[in-house]
Design a protein around this motif. Structure first.
Motif, PDB file in Angstrom:
ATOM      1  N   CYS A  64      56.052 114.386  49.591  1.00 11.00           N
ATOM      2  CA  CYS A  64      55.060 115.380  49.185  1.00 11.00           C
ATOM      3  C   CYS A  64      55.655 116.236  48.073  1.00 11.00           C
ATOM      4  CB  CYS A  64      54.589 116.219  50.368  1.00 11.00           C
ATOM      5  SG  CYS A  64      55.871 117.245  51.118  1.00 11.00           S
ATOM      6  N   ASP A  69      55.000 122.834  51.186  1.00 15.99           N
ATOM      7  CA  ASP A  69      53.865 121.959  51.481  1.00 15.99           C
ATOM      8  C   ASP A  69      54.153 121.105  52.706  1.00 15.99           C
ATOM      9  OD1 ASP A  69      52.442 122.893  49.321  1.00 15.99           O
ATOM     10  OD2 ASP A  69      52.306 120.964  48.291  1.00 15.99           O
ATOM     11  N   ARG A 221      49.935 111.190  55.320  1.00 21.78           N
ATOM     12  CA  ARG A 221      49.678 110.636  53.979  1.00 21.78           C
ATOM     13  C   ARG A 221      48.280 111.021  53.489  1.00 21.78           C
ATOM     14  NH1 ARG A 221      51.990 106.031  56.515  1.00 21.78           N
ATOM     15  NH2 ARG A 221      54.197 105.819  55.917  1.00 21.78           N
ATOM     16  N   ALA A 224      48.082 114.780  52.639  1.00 25.66           N
ATOM     17  CA  ALA A 224      48.787 115.097  51.395  1.00 25.66           C
ATOM     18  C   ALA A 224      48.037 114.600  50.172  1.00 25.66           C
ATOM     19  CB  ALA A 224      50.188 114.494  51.423  1.00 25.66           C
ATOM     20  N   SER A 241      49.318 117.106  47.238  1.00 29.61           N
ATOM     21  CA  SER A 241      50.754 117.338  47.383  1.00 29.61           C
ATOM     22  C   SER A 241      51.487 116.012  47.241  1.00 29.61           C
ATOM     23  CB  SER A 241      51.056 117.982  48.747  1.00 29.61           C
ATOM     24  OG  SER A 241      52.414 118.324  48.843  1.00 29.61           O
ATOM     25  N   ARG A 242      51.911 115.735  46.009  1.00 33.89           N
ATOM     26  CA  ARG A 242      52.516 114.436  45.730  1.00 33.89           C
ATOM     27  C   ARG A 242      53.911 114.615  45.153  1.00 33.89           C
ATOM     28  NH1 ARG A 242      46.920 112.810  42.938  1.00 33.89           N
ATOM     29  NH2 ARG A 242      47.739 114.266  41.412  1.00 33.89           N
TER      30      ARG A 242
END
Length: 381
Positions: A64, A69, A221, A224, A241-242
């Protein structure tokens, strides 16, 4: 020996020196990313997640954008009702509370142990109420919180355990029965940060979540990635959120050296221990014999609270940097006055905030620098 004579000078963290031997590998990783031009969710992200999963022995790693986060996503995955209480240590970085508060959950502050600085299991039990939904255990400065006790409390009371493992990646905990638990793999979700100063640091922001549960990993996953179960179908309210592809590629290079860097940190800590153990005026970092220690920080406790500032000034005059982690306990931070806590309510954490001092510790400190630092501390007392 004057610090001016040391080459290089002493830094709290010397990323330039740490990166120098692997510069060509880092540059090659960046060049590959530029050539591939898949900058969001590129192949390097999945490759790094798989490599970190294998390195730690944790079934699922979900990258993330950053460690804060990661904490928020971990709590989101629990689906706690608004107003649920989340137990957090009084001695921690504010992100631990922030992640809960921003979701409409109630951070409930709990005092810490005076030796390891981490959650006091007895205080945790005393803080439980019918509204408690989770405990966040922060593995501080490089070793594990009392995972066995906290896991038992969580199971007994049917509440979740989240591990904030931003400072202790690679640490392990040995139970009374002889099992070895990996930090971040014991709770329902573990979290970490790849902030550049961390033991495994990116060249920008980054974070990840750990879980042994495949279904929770899939949920994380999705959360996010805007709550998507597939493109343009949003089952949940999520985050964007990567982990950046280039950061993942750099982290995969650095992961190859994490064990080596950890050993170097432990070697520096051993030198500090040899110099300071039994010395009047300071206490060396306590070790929980059940936990390994990867030394994100080497944190002394000054015996007299009033002399820490003078020691820090003395060290600065000699060219030795030092940092206070943390100068104000979270329950006294202005943003959290609404929780109603007062000075004196968590005396252990408050005393630590007046007495702790972290010395330089990183993989490229050389023996001459360590000797200079220890001599500078010794000549103060």
């Amino acid at each position: 020996m004057a610090n001016s004579a040391l080459n290089p000078p002493i830094l709290m963290l010397d990323l330039h020196a740490q990166h120098a031997p692997i510069h060509a590998e880092l540059e090659a990783a960046l060049h590959h990313c530029l050539k591939e031009s898949s900058f969001i969710q590129g192949p390097a992200v999945g490759a790094f997640a798989q490599a970190l999963s294998q390195h730690l022995g944790i079934s699922h790693v979900v990258p993330c954008a950053n460690g804060t986060d990661a904490l928020q996503l971990a709590l989101m995955s629990l689906r706690l009702p608004p107003g649920s209480e989340v137990l957090v240590p009084a001695f921690t970085y504010v992100a631990t509370l922030e992640a809960a508060a921003i979701l409409g959950l109630v951070p409930v502050v709990v005092d810490v142990l005076p030796n390891t600085f981490m959650l006091d299991p007895k205080a945790v039990e005393a803080a439980l109420t019918p509204r408690t939904g989770a405990i966040i255990a922060v593995h501080l400065f490089g070793q594990c919180a009392d995972l066995e006790s906290l896991r038992r409390i969580a199971d007994k009371n049917n509440i979740a355990l989240i591990e904030d493992n931003a400072q202790s990646i690679g640490a392990t905990f040995t139970t009374r029965s002889g099992e070895t638990w990996v930090a971040g793999a014991v709770g329902e979700v573990g979290t970490t940060s790849f902030f550049p100063s961390k033991n495994l640091g990116a060249m920008g922001d980054g974070g990840a979540l750990f879980t042994q549960d495949a279904s929770r990993a899939e949920l994380l996953r999705q959360l996010a990635n805007h709550g998507q179960i597939r493109k343009y179908q949003h089952e949940y309210i999520g985050l964007n959120s990567r982990l950046d592809t280039m950061q993942a590629a750099l982290l995969q290079v650095k992961l190859r050296y994490l064990n080596q860097w950890t050993s170097a940190r432990q070697h520096v800590a051993a030198q500090y221990d040899a110099a300071f153990t039994g010395m009047a005026g300071v206490h060396t970092p306590a070790r929980d014999p059940r936990s390994t220690h990867v030394f994100h920080q080497y944190t002394l406790r000054v015996t007299e609270a009033g002399c820490r500032a003078a020691l820090q000034q003395h060290l600065l005059a000699k060219g030795v940097p030092s940092v206070v982690y943390y100068p104000l306990p979270v329950h006294l931070q202005p943003a959290y006055h609404y929780l109603g806590y007062r000075t004196g309510q968590f005396p252990v954490a408050e005393h630590l905030c007046q007495t702790v001092l972290s010395l330089p510790i990183h993989p490229t400190l050389v023996p001459e620098q360590v000797a200079y630092i220890t001599d500078a501390v010794k000549c103060f007392f």
